[in-house]
Design a protein around this motif. Structure first.
Motif, PDB file in Angstrom:
ATOM      1  N   ASN A  56       2.645  -5.404   4.643  1.00  0.00           N
ATOM      2  CA  ASN A  56       2.029  -6.204   3.480  1.00  0.00           C
ATOM      3  C   ASN A  56       0.727  -5.925   3.542  1.00  0.00           C
ATOM      4  O   ASN A  56       0.111  -5.413   2.392  1.00  0.00           O
ATOM      5  CB  ASN A  56       2.390  -7.541   3.710  1.00  0.00           C
ATOM      6  N   LYS A  68      -3.472  -0.816  -0.391  1.00  0.00           N
ATOM      7  CA  LYS A  68      -3.324   0.656  -1.270  1.00  0.00           C
ATOM      8  C   LYS A  68      -3.162   0.333  -2.679  1.00  0.00           C
ATOM      9  O   LYS A  68      -3.497   0.863  -3.561  1.00  0.00           O
ATOM     10  CB  LYS A  68      -2.002   1.262  -0.451  1.00  0.00           C
ATOM     11  N   ASN A  69      -2.478  -0.765  -2.991  1.00  0.00           N
ATOM     12  CA  ASN A  69      -2.200  -1.270  -4.200  1.00  0.00           C
ATOM     13  C   ASN A  69      -1.940  -2.783  -4.275  1.00  0.00           C
ATOM     14  O   ASN A  69      -0.773  -3.034  -4.672  1.00  0.00           O
ATOM     15  CB  ASN A  69      -1.064  -0.206  -4.789  1.00  0.00           C
ATOM     16  N   ALA A 121       0.234  -3.881  -7.272  1.00  0.00           N
ATOM     17  CA  ALA A 121       1.915  -3.761  -6.887  1.00  0.00           C
ATOM     18  C   ALA A 121       2.384  -4.763  -5.916  1.00  0.00           C
ATOM     19  O   ALA A 121       3.358  -5.452  -6.237  1.00  0.00           O
ATOM     20  CB  ALA A 121       2.094  -2.195  -6.562  1.00  0.00           C
ATOM     21  N   ILE A 144       4.407 -10.678  -3.450  1.00  0.00           N
ATOM     22  CA  ILE A 144       4.097 -10.688  -2.059  1.00  0.00           C
ATOM     23  C   ILE A 144       2.719 -11.761  -1.906  1.00  0.00           C
ATOM     24  O   ILE A 144       2.040 -11.663  -2.581  1.00  0.00           O
ATOM     25  CB  ILE A 144       3.551  -9.427  -1.270  1.00  0.00           C
ATOM     26  N   GLU A 193       4.475  -0.160 -10.918  1.00  0.00           N
ATOM     27  CA  GLU A 193       3.903  -0.744  -9.746  1.00  0.00           C
ATOM     28  C   GLU A 193       4.297  -0.260  -8.374  1.00  0.00           C
ATOM     29  O   GLU A 193       5.291  -1.090  -7.788  1.00  0.00           O
ATOM     30  CB  GLU A 193       4.222  -2.316  -9.921  1.00  0.00           C
ATOM     31  N   LEU A 194       4.059   0.852  -7.988  1.00  0.00           N
ATOM     32  CA  LEU A 194       4.584   1.447  -6.609  1.00  0.00           C
ATOM     33  C   LEU A 194       3.344   1.866  -5.883  1.00  0.00           C
ATOM     34  O   LEU A 194       2.118   2.200  -6.541  1.00  0.00           O
ATOM     35  CB  LEU A 194       5.463   2.719  -6.823  1.00  0.00           C
ATOM     36  N   ILE A 195       3.509   1.729  -4.617  1.00  0.00           N
ATOM     37  CA  ILE A 195       2.403   2.257  -3.620  1.00  0.00           C
ATOM     38  C   ILE A 195       2.750   3.687  -3.250  1.00  0.00           C
ATOM     39  O   ILE A 195       3.434   4.228  -2.737  1.00  0.00           O
ATOM     40  CB  ILE A 195       2.548   1.545  -2.459  1.00  0.00           C
ATOM     41  N   GLU A 238       1.146   5.846  -1.429  1.00  0.00           N
ATOM     42  CA  GLU A 238       1.177   6.327  -0.250  1.00  0.00           C
ATOM     43  C   GLU A 238       2.551   5.779   0.556  1.00  0.00           C
ATOM     44  O   GLU A 238       2.460   6.424   1.751  1.00  0.00           O
ATOM     45  CB  GLU A 238       0.005   5.737   0.514  1.00  0.00           C
ATOM     46  N   PHE A 239       3.239   4.976   0.145  1.00  0.00           N
ATOM     47  CA  PHE A 239       4.402   4.565   0.761  1.00  0.00           C
ATOM     48  C   PHE A 239       5.523   5.532   0.425  1.00  0.00           C
ATOM     49  O   PHE A 239       5.651   6.282  -0.624  1.00  0.00           O
ATOM     50  CB  PHE A 239       4.577   3.132   0.669  1.00  0.00           C
ATOM     51  N   GLU A 257       9.838   1.859   2.088  1.00  0.00           N
ATOM     52  CA  GLU A 257       8.701   0.826   2.230  1.00  0.00           C
ATOM     53  C   GLU A 257       8.452   0.176   0.767  1.00  0.00           C
ATOM     54  O   GLU A 257       8.251  -1.211   0.623  1.00  0.00           O
ATOM     55  CB  GLU A 257       7.689   1.915   2.696  1.00  0.00           C
ATOM     56  N   LEU A 309       9.049  -3.725   1.014  1.00  0.00           N
ATOM     57  CA  LEU A 309       7.961  -4.623   1.107  1.00  0.00           C
ATOM     58  C   LEU A 309       7.995  -5.807   1.170  1.00  0.00           C
ATOM     59  O   LEU A 309       8.226  -6.382   0.140  1.00  0.00           O
ATOM     60  CB  LEU A 309       6.655  -3.974   0.303  1.00  0.00           C
TER      61      LEU A 309
END
Lengths: 334, 279, 459
Positions: free
Chosen positions: B156, B162-163, B166, B172, C85-87, C89-90, C94, C98
């Protein structure tokens, strides 16, 4: 509206200081009187405030330039220090009439300091490394370096950690005080800095970069040039301040074996002054006044002068948090 | 001289002097993993060093003092976190302000409690053996590593860095996580500070931390905020500090040796550009 | 009926009423399209439904239970935004898991199970991706699939898409619509926001049109043809502006072989928000190649065109011609008279020159921006949706100013989704479809509207 915030900020800080004095002092009323009022009762005390204010103006105005362009370059501390050291070297080591001159000393000190402050800026530009940490590290490097050079080259063997006596000095302005001509220089600096930062295209560019880098790029501003130059100016002013402080009647010899803290104070001053050089003397005065009051209180009563630091801290903490400002909930509609 | 450097004594001394740097690096790393920075580590270490001595004297029990001191450290950093997370204050400036606050408090408290200025000469000293802290630093390093790299919580934190948007979207608890990071940072900082006055040395002095709280910003950055690597980068700085003290005996200027780790850091940053926070 | 929204009202802090007592009903298994102009309130309504925003008044009934808590909505309704809404780098697993990763020994993430779980999920829903794929390696269409998988993993009953096909090619669109069908056959409801009529005709069962925060119309797709629907969408035109004829025009730059001439207003229409950036970058490139002076009115006025912390006066200073205020130092008198001039010329409503720019209304902010940009004598004026979110009066005013510029023999490039504006002031309209020039019309008139609308959605 903005003035209300400053007043609220000071009100809370004063309240906290008073509470602390009540907790720690056996004579709280007396201590409070010493802290807040005594600095204005004796001419000598008031002169102390002014003396302490002068270096803060230089570093504070310098910091206005640095923070205005949006960089957290905290090397002012080291720049001030090396400014003083350079002035000491020129004073002690040179005998040539041309160089052995207060004006030259101050200018050269400023130049050396400005070279130092560029280092973190260039690092950030070339490799992206945070200017924050590298500037703090640089401060330590300068400290150790100057201490080493002090010991090796300009130390007066009859003292512990002091240099030979300085034979350049700034004239005293007001007799029976140590207020020196640096005050006049500081005033001129403030005015020039304000004009540069707020009344020229260059100053506008600096502030635009610090505020909206994207728009600055679109408008065709030369970002690297402006960033480097504004930080250069900040370093120059800090170095100048250091030289002027050392060459003032306050010091007989150079013995700065620790960082003096004027660079850290500069951050506080610049933030309170909202990067406006015209407001710097007000807050420089405030800080000096608090310091002086705390020293008087420490000497004549039973609270440590470090309470001034707590006072400063509360001012900043309250000032920068949004508690008193309406929470901005405006979400953009589709 | 060479014999000493290669001896176990030397290694042990380096480890001892590196303990606060290791703890401080952990304190710095946990927050930096969340894309924030804790400039207040220096201040928290300082005030913890003082409180360690004071509470030990009040309760005549250094272990109780340890417990109280670290609770204080966690609270202090949580309040810092409050201003940064809830009131949206800038993390660098808040850190500078809290540093100032801690330094001021330390001076005022010391004088108010014992009448000493600068050094706690009149407070009787208490001591915990360094080995306890050395082991603690190793365990803490491992625990933080597992926490940040092997658990849901760590993922987390990584996601937040990183974002953040999101992550908020996926429900979260971003703010709660940031608070925890600050609390941990305060915990490790205060352990490091307590160690200085109640283990490494047996007194408090106002220069006892001597910039360690800032050095750890560098050592953690060099390590890419990886706790295991920062154990070694912190030890590198510790090595330099020890050498500086040692070479003083041989009349080599301690100032020059002290310079070395900082210069190394600058060289490394020029080539590798360690990003401590968002550039 | 699985979802019923009644009298939804939402007003933002800046005074904008985004949703004004809107009603919205979704049946299970239905594919429901939401249409409307930019700023009509579509995204806000969807955010309220998805549990991301609270509405000021009104109520929502889901599965015949009145909703008291946003989180209930969040659990059952998934919203997929235009910018995912995505990361990046993952990897896929993941991203989906998450916050909820499977653990072994109580707290250590069980990576093996993680990837197993997601591979199974992807297989179940016929998504041909590997759980180990990193988002940054995926195409936009595939990322959309990941977002869908994420929502499905949560177990939603309704999926909302905000302009899903914004950057898709034909094949990707087809695949996405296949997904829609698959999901709706399984009983899920799909809501999607779009402005592309052709897609709506292809795939939607029901259409709702929203205009200025209120319901305009709701009907089954089959009940109307495409012309009737576009009539509902685009409304009527109602203004006239005078133009001068320029004698010495010359070509300034070319966009994809389309010549842009000075003294002319060339309008690009039919781009979506994503397409703007590319064309703007190209125009800037050509200008810097040919060393042309350009005045730029960006779409996002506050983030791209103004300096938030500064005063109105300072924002009016155009860096490119600031030397008129003085060689070294800004002359207070000249600055002041320029300021007063612009305030009058552009009818900017402010409290004083030192007022901070972000205290102004959107319309006044835009006027400041335009005043600044148009005070610079340039070769090209590039205006991107300059009247976004502004009232009709201000919009007319802005268009007038652009016409004035064209009358001064400057080349004006206007990028807008607004056909009214385009028809009324353009010398040339260039209709784009999927980022390519589809149709060019010179000296357009009201009669060409139908053709333009057609070319916006069909080749």
């Amino acid at each position: 509206m903005k003035n209300k915030k400053i007043i609220k900020t000071f009100f809370i800080s004063i309240l906290v200081a008073i509470i602390l004095i009540f907790i720690f002092s056996k004579n709280p009323i007396y201590s409070i009187r010493l802290f807040f009022i005594a600095p204005f009762t004796k001419f000598r005390y008031f002169a102390n405030i002014i003396e302490n204010m002068i270096p803060l103006i230089f570093t504070g105005v310098g910091m206005c330039f640095i923070l205005s362009c949006g960089e957290f370059n905290l090397a002012s501390e080291g720049c001030f220090h090396i400014g003083g050291f350079t002035a000491a070297c020129i004073s002690v080591l040179t005998t040539n009439i041309c160089i052995h001159n207060t004006v030259v000393a101050v200018i050269v000190s400023g130049i050396i300091a400005s070279i130092i402050i560029i280092i973190p800026a260039v690092i950030k530009m070339k490799s992206g490394g945070s200017e924050l940490v590298s500037s703090i590290m640089l401060n330590f490097i300068i400290l150790h370096l100057t201490n080493y050079l002090l010991m090796k080259y300009i130390r007066d063997p009859m003292t512990g950690y002091g240099s030979y006596e300085l034979n350049l000095e700034l004239k005293t302005l007001i007799s029976n005080t140590r207020i020196h001509s640096g005050l006049i220089i500081a005033s001129i600096v403030i005015i020039f800095a304000y004009i540069l930062l707020y009344k020229t295209k260059f100053g506008l560019e600096i502030r635009i970069i610090g505020n909206n880098k994207k728009y600055a790029e679109i408008s065709g501003v030369n970002i690297s040039f402006v960033l480097l130059t504004s930080q250069w100016i900040g370093g120059f002013l800090a170095g100048m301040g250091g030289a002027i402080e050392l060459l003032s009647p306050i010091y007989i010899r150079y013995s700065w074996t620790n960082l003096l803290g004027f660079g850290w104070d500069a951050i506080i001053i610049a933030i309170l002054a909202k990067n406006n050089p015209l407001k710097v003397p007000i807050y420089a005065f405030m800080l000096a006044y608090i310091r002086t009051g705390s020293y008087i209180m420490e000497r004549l009563s039973d609270v440590s002068s470090d309470i001034a630091l707590i006072f400063q801290a509360i001012i900043i903490i309250v000032f920068i948090s949004d508690i008193f400002m309406k929470k901005n909930k405006g979400v953009k509609s589709c | 001289m060479l014999a000493y450097i290669l001896s176990f004594d030397f290694l042990y001394s380096v480890i001892k002097i590196s303990v606060p740097l290791v703890m401080g690096s952990l304190a710095a790393s946990v927050v930096q993993k969340g894309k924030l920075i804790n400039i207040g580590i220096e201040g928290i270490m300082l005030i913890s060093a003082l409180l360690g001595v004071i509470f030990a004297d009040i309760f005549h029990n250094v272990w109780l003092s340890f417990a109280i001191t670290i609770i204080f450290g966690m609270s202090f950093s949580s309040i810092m976190g409050l201003f940064i997370i809830k009131f949206k204050a800038n993390d660098v400036i808040t850190g500078i302000a809290f540093n100032l606050l801690a330094t001021g408090l330390a001076g005022v408290l010391l004088f108010a409690y014992s009448g000493d200025r600068g050094v706690s000469t009149s407070i009787p000293t208490y001591n915990i053996d360094s080995d306890f802290f050395i082991i603690m630093s190793i365990i803490a390093t491992i625990v933080v590593y597992i926490l940040l790299y092997k658990t849901n919580f760590g993922y987390n934190v990584d996601g937040i860095s990183k974002n953040e948007e999101a992550c908020r979207h996926s429900n979260i608890p971003v703010d709660k996580i940031k608070y925890i990071l600050f609390m941990l940072s305060g915990l490790f900082s205060s352990i490091g500070g307590f160690y200085m006055s109640c283990s490494y040395m047996s007194k408090f002095s106002e220069g006892i931390i001597a910039g360690r709280g800032f050095i750890v910003l560098a050592s953690s950055a060099m390590a890419g905020n990886n706790p295991v690597i920062s154990f070694f980068t912190a030890s590198l700085f510790g090595l330099a500090k020890h050498l500086a003290d040692y070479f003083q005996l041989y009349n080599v200027s301690s100032n020059l040796i002290s310079l070395v780790p900082y210069v190394i850091y600058l060289f490394l940053i020029v080539f590798y550009g360690y990003k401590v926070k968002r550039v | 009926m699985i979802l019923e929204c009644r009298e939804i009202y939402k007003k933002f802090d800046n005074g904008v009423i985004a949703n004004d007592n809107i009603n919205f009903i979704v049946d299970s298994g239905e594919i429901h399209a939401l249409l409307g102009e930019n700023g009509a309130g579509k995204t806000t309504l969807m955010k309220i439904i998805a549990g991301e925003l609270s509405c000021d008044s009104g109520f929502i009934v889901l599965n015949e239970k009145k909703i008291e808590n946003k989180l209930d909505l969040f659990a059952n309704i998934g919203m997929i935004h235009q910018h995912f809404e995505l990361i990046n780098e993952f990897d896929i697993a993941e991203n989906i898991l998450l916050g909820n990763m499977p653990v072994k020994k109580g707290f250590i993430v069980d990576k093996i199970r993680m990837y197993e779980l997601i591979d199974r999920l992807l297989k179940t829903h016929d998504i041909h991706l590997n759980s180990h794929d990193k988002i940054s390696d995926l195409s936009l269409a595939d990322r959309c699939k990941v977002e869908i998988a994420k929502a499905l993993y949560k177990g939603v009953q309704i999926l909302i898409f905000d302009e899903p096909t914004a950057s898709f090619n034909e094949n990707e669109k087809k695949e996405l619509f296949k997904q829609f069908k698959r999901l709706s056959n399984k009983g899920l409801s799909i809501i999607f926001i779009t402005h592309k009529l052709e897609e709506v005709m292809q795939i939607a069962d029901k259409i709702t049109i929203i205009e200025s925060g209120t319901n305009k119309a709701t009907f089954m797709t089959a009940s109307k043809n495409i012309d009737e629907i576009s009539q509902l969408l685009f409304g009527k035109i109602n203004f006239d502006v005078q133009r001068e004829i320029i004698e010495e025009k010359k070509e300034i730059i070319k966009i994809d072989n389309l010549p842009v001439n000075s003294g002319e207003i060339t309008t690009l229409i039919g781009l979506d928000k994503n397409g703007y950036g590319e064309i703007i970058a190209r125009i800037f490139e050509k200008c810097s190649e040919k060393k042309l002076k350009i005045s730029y009115i960006p779409e996002n006025r506050l983030s791209d065109g103004l300096v938030k912390e500064m005063s109105v006066e300072e924002n009016l200073v155009n860096l490119k011609n600031s030397s008129k205020f003085g060689k070294w130092i800004f002359n207070k008198r000249i600055l002041k008279s320029y300021f007063n001039e612009q305030v009058i010329l552009y009818d900017i409503k402010i409290k004083g020159s030192k007022q901070k720019i972000d205290e102004l209304s959107g319309g006044n902010m835009q006027k400041v921006l335009i005043a600044r940009e148009l005070s610079y004598v340039s070769d090209i004026v590039l205006a991107v949706y300059p009247d976004r979110g502004l009232d009709k009066k201000t919009s007319l005013f802005i268009m007038d100013k652009l016409i004035e510029k064209a009358n001064e023999n400057t080349a004006v490039i206007l990028i807008t989704p607004n056909i009214d504006d385009a028809i009324n002031i353009s010398d040339k309209i260039c209709v784009l479809l999927d980022h390519k020039i589809n149709y060019i019309i010179e000296n357009p008139s009201k009669n060409d509207i139908a053709k333009i609308k057609e070319k916006m959605i069909r080749k």
